[in-house]
Scaffold this motif. Structure first.
Motif, short mmCIF file in Angstrom:
data_model
loop_
_atom_site.label_atom_id
_atom_site.label_comp_id
_atom_site.label_asym_id
_atom_site.label_seq_id
_atom_site.Cartn_x
_atom_site.Cartn_y
_atom_site.Cartn_z
N LYS A 176 0.89 -1.03 -0.05
CA LYS A 176 -0.15 0.51 -0.17
C LYS A 176 1.02 0.75 -0.28
O LYS A 176 2.03 1.74 0.38
CB LYS A 176 -0.73 -0.39 1.10
CG LYS A 176 -1.57 0.98 1.87
CD LYS A 176 -2.67 0.90 2.19
CE LYS A 176 -3.69 2.57 2.94
NZ LYS A 176 -4.24 2.01 4.20
N ASN A 209 -6.61 9.39 1.29
CA ASN A 209 -6.55 10.22 2.21
C ASN A 209 -7.17 11.64 2.58
O ASN A 209 -7.63 12.28 2.71
CB ASN A 209 -5.67 10.56 3.07
CG ASN A 209 -4.60 9.04 4.37
OD1 ASN A 209 -3.48 8.56 3.45
ND2 ASN A 209 -5.51 8.34 4.80
N ASP A 258 -12.84 5.50 3.48
CA ASP A 258 -12.22 4.68 4.82
C ASP A 258 -12.33 6.19 5.73
O ASP A 258 -13.44 6.13 6.69
CB ASP A 258 -10.60 4.51 4.74
CG ASP A 258 -9.84 4.45 5.88
OD1 ASP A 258 -10.74 4.15 6.73
OD2 ASP A 258 -9.41 4.40 5.79
N GLU A 259 -12.54 7.11 6.12
CA GLU A 259 -12.30 8.24 6.38
C GLU A 259 -14.04 8.40 6.44
O GLU A 259 -14.43 9.30 7.75
CB GLU A 259 -11.58 9.67 6.02
CG GLU A 259 -10.06 9.35 6.64
CD GLU A 259 -9.50 8.97 5.78
OE1 GLU A 259 -9.49 7.80 4.63
OE2 GLU A 259 -7.95 9.23 5.48
MG LIG Z 1 -7.16 4.96 4.57
#
Ligand SMILES: [Mg+2]
Length: 391
Positions: A176, A209, A258-259
């Motif tokens: 990743k 992100n 994710d977030e």
């Molecule tokens: Mg993440």
């Protein structure tokens, strides 16, 4: 079995090196270890190590909530006799978890510690690995090891390539790389160098992100699609589900939330709107193993994939997340590497977990979590007195 006592020990985990995360730079993690003691003397463990933001509570609110949740459980029945056969229902602990949800809705990390300690206690009472308890009697053999991803790093294409080769040499199969913090041209060069260095076989996932706007994200997904990317996490800001859903509809790369999917309600919203192909599940942030299982079931029902990760928390929470990942049946979803190879980031941890070998972590053996806090480590990591609550 009744809960005879509870103990809460605050601790601090120092990172070997400060880490850049979507919550900012992190060099220290502060949390609390919860021990629930059954009247048979069995102990169940849970860990609360919050990172404030994305719907999660601060460290002080977490400790306060954990104290009141634990105090309300002491003297209560968890209803499981030692050695009792595994049934479909978990009995009274589901009621305790509902009560915790009602009394501390704003403290999912504290509730996750309570949820974990209760499951650990009941699994030990029944002599079962926690993952087996979470399957509620269905499914075949548990996996003995679970694939985990390696985080590769580097500013320049050369550094990223070297980091990727090192991860392969350690036996990893899924790598990743963080993107989105530099120009798209720089990221494209880094990804190209990494793919060239590792060859066609290993899985490569990217994590932006939330660093891109929708237009830039669309261009990035287009330009990065030739590098055979397994998935890309969070191309746009956490709150922009509309953009995430639009990008998913057009992207040649699978997108992961994710977030956008930290707490249970947010994750269920992502699933309901089919805003991503994959939902990242952090049991510590979702409010525990039971809510994480609800998110996983909803995602699977909707035909979405899941990836299990830690909240950059200690070994007790990582062990719980490992059991959660092991409880997902491979016939229900394509297994994807978990983001749980985080133990090496800390100078010292709460307990000793098996090391990552050949890109996988072993499921800790034995009943319950299969790991207990190391008393000497806990004494060294404690940052305040242990609070003891007795009935
Ligand atoms: Mg993440």
């Amino acid at each position: 079995m009744r809960i005879r006592a509870a103990r809460i020990t605050p601790f601090r985990l120092a990172l070997v090196r400060a880490l850049a995360t979507s919550h900012g730079e992190v060099d220290l993690r502060e949390g609390a270890l919860l021990t629930l003691v059954g009247d048979s003397g069995i102990e169940g463990y849970g860990e609360a190590t919050p990172i404030a933001g994305f719907g999660l509570e601060s460290a002080s609110r977490c400790r306060e909530a954990l104290s009141s949740l634990a105090a309300s459980l002491v003297g209560k029945e968890v209803g499981e006799e030692v050695g009792k056969e595994l049934g479909k229902e978990l009995g009274p602990i589901e009621g305790h978890l509902r009560d915790a949800g009602a009394s501390a809705p704003d403290a999912p990390v504290a509730r996750a510690a309570l949820d974990c300690a209760l499951h650990d206690l009941v699994a030990k009472a029944r002599g079962l690995p926690l993952a087996r308890l979470l399957r509620k009697g269905s499914g075949g053999a548990l996996p003995s090891v679970l694939p985990v991803n390696a985080l590769v790093s580097g500013n320049t294409p050369g550094e990223v390539a070297a980091s990727g080769r090192a991860a392969l040499a350690e036996g990893h199969h899924t790598l990743k790389l963080k993107v989105g913090a530099r120009s798209l041209a720089d990221d494209e060069a880094r990804v190209a160098a990494l793919r060239r260095a590792i060859g066609a076989e290993p899985r490569l996932r990217l994590d932006a992100n939330g660093g891109w706007g929708e237009t830039l994200a669309r261009e990035a997904l287009d330009r990065l699609s030739s590098f055979d990317i397994e998935l890309l996490e969070q191309p746009v800001a956490a709150s922009d589900l509309d953009a995430l859903a639009r990008l998913r509809a057009q992207s040649g790369i699978a997108l992961a939330a994710d977030e956008s999917a930290v707490v249970e309600a947010a994750a269920l919203e992502v699933v309901a709107r089919r805003a991503a192909d994959v939902v990242v599940i952090k049991p510590s942030a979702a409010g525990g193993l039971a809510p994480a299982a609800r998110v996983a079931a909803a995602a699977l029902d909707a035909g979405l994939g899941i990836v299990v990760t830690s909240l950059l928390d200690g070994a007790i929470a990582v062990a719980a997340a490992l059991h959660f990942a092991a409880s997902i049946r491979p016939d229900e979803v394509e297994p994807r590497a978990s983001g749980l190879a985080t133990g090496g980031l800390f100078e010292q941890d709460l307990a000793r977990l098996p090391r990552v070998r050949a890109g996988s972590l072993a499921l800790p053996p034995g009943p319950g979590l299969g790991v207990a806090p190391d008393p000497r480590a806990l004494a060294a990591l404690a940052c305040g007195p242990t609070r003891e609550i007795r009935g």
